[in-house]
Design a protein around this motif. Structure first.
Motif, PDB file in Angstrom:
ATOM      1  N   ALA A  23       7.383  -3.728 -11.601  1.00 54.09           N
ATOM      2  CA  ALA A  23       6.497  -5.147 -11.215  1.00 54.09           C
ATOM      3  C   ALA A  23       6.156  -4.791  -9.682  1.00 54.09           C
ATOM      4  O   ALA A  23       5.050  -5.005  -9.391  1.00 54.09           O
ATOM      5  CB  ALA A  23       7.351  -6.229 -11.602  1.00 54.09           C
ATOM      6  N   VAL A  24       7.078  -4.321  -8.921  1.00 51.53           N
ATOM      7  CA  VAL A  24       6.747  -4.158  -7.364  1.00 51.53           C
ATOM      8  C   VAL A  24       5.831  -3.060  -7.314  1.00 51.53           C
ATOM      9  O   VAL A  24       4.822  -2.969  -6.610  1.00 51.53           O
ATOM     10  CB  VAL A  24       8.152  -3.536  -6.957  1.00 51.53           C
ATOM     11  N   ASN A  25       5.851  -1.824  -8.452  1.00 52.46           N
ATOM     12  CA  ASN A  25       4.903  -0.849  -8.446  1.00 52.46           C
ATOM     13  C   ASN A  25       3.308  -1.575  -8.435  1.00 52.46           C
ATOM     14  O   ASN A  25       2.275  -1.261  -7.721  1.00 52.46           O
ATOM     15  CB  ASN A  25       5.125  -0.061  -9.414  1.00 52.46           C
ATOM     16  N   GLN A  26       3.334  -2.718  -9.125  1.00 53.24           N
ATOM     17  CA  GLN A  26       1.934  -3.011  -9.371  1.00 53.24           C
ATOM     18  C   GLN A  26       1.542  -3.696  -7.978  1.00 53.24           C
ATOM     19  O   GLN A  26       0.158  -3.665  -7.530  1.00 53.24           O
ATOM     20  CB  GLN A  26       1.986  -4.152 -10.379  1.00 53.24           C
ATOM     21  N   VAL A  27       2.536  -4.511  -7.530  1.00 50.49           N
ATOM     22  CA  VAL A  27       1.961  -5.017  -6.334  1.00 50.49           C
ATOM     23  C   VAL A  27       1.780  -3.930  -5.041  1.00 50.49           C
ATOM     24  O   VAL A  27       0.767  -4.105  -4.467  1.00 50.49           O
ATOM     25  CB  VAL A  27       3.240  -5.717  -5.627  1.00 50.49           C
ATOM     26  N   ILE A  28       2.443  -2.846  -5.177  1.00 44.85           N
ATOM     27  CA  ILE A  28       2.196  -1.692  -4.181  1.00 44.85           C
ATOM     28  C   ILE A  28       0.733  -0.978  -4.472  1.00 44.85           C
ATOM     29  O   ILE A  28       0.099  -0.956  -3.539  1.00 44.85           O
ATOM     30  CB  ILE A  28       3.429  -0.643  -4.366  1.00 44.85           C
ATOM     31  N   ILE A  29       0.560  -1.077  -5.625  1.00 36.80           N
ATOM     32  CA  ILE A  29      -0.987  -0.366  -6.061  1.00 36.80           C
ATOM     33  C   ILE A  29      -1.893  -1.316  -5.411  1.00 36.80           C
ATOM     34  O   ILE A  29      -2.908  -0.860  -4.960  1.00 36.80           O
ATOM     35  CB  ILE A  29      -0.946  -0.381  -7.833  1.00 36.80           C
ATOM     36  N   PRO A 214      -0.748   3.391   8.102  1.00 37.79           N
ATOM     37  CA  PRO A 214       0.491   4.010   7.684  1.00 37.79           C
ATOM     38  C   PRO A 214       0.983   3.107   6.300  1.00 37.79           C
ATOM     39  O   PRO A 214       1.942   3.754   5.552  1.00 37.79           O
ATOM     40  CB  PRO A 214       1.309   3.585   9.140  1.00 37.79           C
ATOM     41  N   GLU A 215       0.914   1.919   6.418  1.00 36.34           N
ATOM     42  CA  GLU A 215       1.458   0.958   5.325  1.00 36.34           C
ATOM     43  C   GLU A 215       0.824   1.659   3.841  1.00 36.34           C
ATOM     44  O   GLU A 215       1.457   1.381   2.744  1.00 36.34           O
ATOM     45  CB  GLU A 215       1.031  -0.294   5.419  1.00 36.34           C
ATOM     46  N   HIS A 216      -0.486   2.077   3.945  1.00 36.64           N
ATOM     47  CA  HIS A 216      -1.156   2.692   2.549  1.00 36.64           C
ATOM     48  C   HIS A 216      -0.428   3.933   2.281  1.00 36.64           C
ATOM     49  O   HIS A 216      -0.208   4.197   0.904  1.00 36.64           O
ATOM     50  CB  HIS A 216      -2.433   2.663   2.870  1.00 36.64           C
ATOM     51  N   LEU A 217      -0.175   4.851   3.399  1.00 41.62           N
ATOM     52  CA  LEU A 217       0.586   6.048   3.130  1.00 41.62           C
ATOM     53  C   LEU A 217       1.836   5.777   2.443  1.00 41.62           C
ATOM     54  O   LEU A 217       2.257   6.732   1.601  1.00 41.62           O
ATOM     55  CB  LEU A 217       0.346   6.871   4.388  1.00 41.62           C
ATOM     56  N   ALA A 218       2.802   5.072   3.171  1.00 38.61           N
ATOM     57  CA  ALA A 218       3.806   4.532   2.699  1.00 38.61           C
ATOM     58  C   ALA A 218       3.817   4.027   1.114  1.00 38.61           C
ATOM     59  O   ALA A 218       4.694   4.310   0.580  1.00 38.61           O
ATOM     60  CB  ALA A 218       4.572   3.596   3.446  1.00 38.61           C
ATOM     61  N   GLY A 219       2.852   3.186   1.025  1.00 36.83           N
ATOM     62  CA  GLY A 219       2.820   2.779  -0.447  1.00 36.83           C
ATOM     63  C   GLY A 219       2.528   3.956  -1.655  1.00 36.83           C
ATOM     64  O   GLY A 219       3.095   4.154  -2.590  1.00 36.83           O
ATOM     65  N   TRP A 263       2.781 -14.273  -7.260  1.00 37.31           N
ATOM     66  CA  TRP A 263       3.195 -15.374  -6.733  1.00 37.31           C
ATOM     67  C   TRP A 263       3.823 -15.455  -5.448  1.00 37.31           C
ATOM     68  O   TRP A 263       3.262 -16.040  -4.446  1.00 37.31           O
ATOM     69  CB  TRP A 263       3.718 -16.608  -7.740  1.00 37.31           C
ATOM     70  N   ALA A 264       5.087 -14.797  -5.310  1.00 32.95           N
ATOM     71  CA  ALA A 264       5.799 -14.716  -4.260  1.00 32.95           C
ATOM     72  C   ALA A 264       5.252 -13.953  -2.991  1.00 32.95           C
ATOM     73  O   ALA A 264       5.541 -14.401  -2.036  1.00 32.95           O
ATOM     74  CB  ALA A 264       7.290 -14.309  -4.651  1.00 32.95           C
ATOM     75  N   LEU A 265       4.784 -12.751  -3.209  1.00 29.72           N
ATOM     76  CA  LEU A 265       4.511 -11.883  -2.473  1.00 29.72           C
ATOM     77  C   LEU A 265       2.942 -11.780  -2.107  1.00 29.72           C
ATOM     78  O   LEU A 265       2.658 -11.472  -0.729  1.00 29.72           O
ATOM     79  CB  LEU A 265       4.854 -10.317  -2.881  1.00 29.72           C
ATOM     80  N   LEU A 266       2.174 -12.316  -2.991  1.00 25.85           N
ATOM     81  CA  LEU A 266       0.569 -12.058  -2.685  1.00 25.85           C
ATOM     82  C   LEU A 266      -0.086 -13.581  -2.727  1.00 25.85           C
ATOM     83  O   LEU A 266      -1.295 -13.632  -2.922  1.00 25.85           O
ATOM     84  CB  LEU A 266      -0.172 -11.359  -3.585  1.00 25.85           C
ATOM     85  N   ALA A 267       0.683 -14.800  -2.995  1.00 28.06           N
ATOM     86  CA  ALA A 267       0.273 -15.974  -2.916  1.00 28.06           C
ATOM     87  C   ALA A 267      -0.635 -16.123  -4.103  1.00 28.06           C
ATOM     88  O   ALA A 267      -1.710 -16.883  -3.951  1.00 28.06           O
ATOM     89  CB  ALA A 267      -0.090 -16.283  -1.603  1.00 28.06           C
TER      90      ALA A 267
END
Length: 297
Positions: A23-29, A214-219, A263-267
């Motif tokens: 599920a975290v991966n979907q947020v990262i994508i 940098p945040e996109h490269l980290a993702g 809901w929690a991270l992306l509102a």
């Protein structure tokens, strides 16, 4: 590690953690898509992951075995892998994590239905068909709900295409000579074949770079290391240690975590229809995957 007869406490903890990781991966994508065009990002992920996998195999002394009998199945699973992640990455560019998670993680339903038709030993009785219908009703509710947030029908249908591609991979492995290959080789075929396909398709979907930082490269690095290489290998390891039915029974947690994290991270808005869809899909997945008696090793 010794094979277990059932899911013990350690196994349950690892499966819950793995479902949360998916599920975290979907947020990262979704966040990485802000920096990279989705299909290009999927291609870069496969390219990085195949290098990590080859390093891992060399470190472990696992030979790169490509017997001719596995070529057809290998090319097919690689193509399906490209379809799966083209669809999923584009879906998360167009719809919410919650909606994509509910639809994409309905994969075991489509796999069970296909196995019912294609695999004589996996026929479904009336009870299991009813349980599958429960999950399908949840998918229908999610697709029908058009209110609130980034509710794109195209995105939802792409998530469905991704689920079908995923189910196709599982069936191809079962029905082809790949079933006799090590998990690392099954993963190698998926990653290696998908790289040129994804990178060739990428220009059709717009500029390859959006506004990478940098945040996109980290993702992207997270996806390569934690999901497409280590994560997939960890999944294969779980299947080798614990009963497949027990491992599959935890699949209902992935859409639950997707909705919660969206809901929690992306509102993302989570209305009654999405909650109803989630409940139906999760219940259907749990029912159809629960053990039917003593668990075999």
């Amino acid at each position: 590690m010794e094979r277990k007869a059932g899911i013990d406490a350690a196994g349950a903890a690892m499966l819950v953690g793995f479902s949360l990781l998916l599920a975290v991966n979907q947020v990262i994508i979704k966040l990485t898509n802000d920096g990279f065009q989705p299909v290009f990002a999927a291609g870069l992920r496969s390219a990085g992951a195949v290098l990590v996998l080859l390093f891992w195999m060399r470190l472990r002394g696992i030979p790169l075995s490509l017997p001719r009998e596995s070529w057809a199945g290998g090319v097919l699973v690689g193509g399906l892998f490209a379809v799966e992640f083209t669809a999923l990455f584009l879906a998360l560019d167009r719809t919410t994590v919650a909606r994509a998670g509910i639809v994409f993680y309905s994969m075991p339903v489509w796999l069970a239905l296909a196995a019912h038709v294609l695999l004589p030993g996996e026929r479904l009785d009336g009870r299991r068909l009813a349980e599958l219908a429960l999950a399908l009703a949840g998918v229908a509710v999610a697709l029908a709900d058009r209110g609130g947030g980034q509710a794109s029908l195209a995105g939802d249908l792409l998530a469905l295409a991704g689920a079908l591609g995923w189910a196709g991979i599982a069936l191809t492995v079962r029905l082809s000579a790949l079933s006799r290959q090590r998990p690392e080789m099954q993963l190698f075929w998926q990653l290696a074949v998908s790289v040129p396909l994804l990178l060739a398709l990428a220009p059709l979907f717009g500029p390859l770079l959006r506004d990478p930082g940098p945040e996109h490269l980290a993702g992207l690095a997270f996806q390569i290391l934690a999901i497409a290489s280590a994560g997939f290998l960890f999944w294969f390891w779980l299947i080798s240690v614990y009963p497949a039915s027990g491992v599959a029974s935890f699949s209902f947690l992935a859409p639950v975590f997707s909705v919660l994290l969206g809901w929690a991270l992306l509102a993302e808005p989570v209305g009654p229809s999405i909650l109803a869809a989630l409940a139906l899909v999760a219940a259907g997945l749990w029912l159809v995957n629960r053990p039917r008696g003593p668990v075999a090793g």
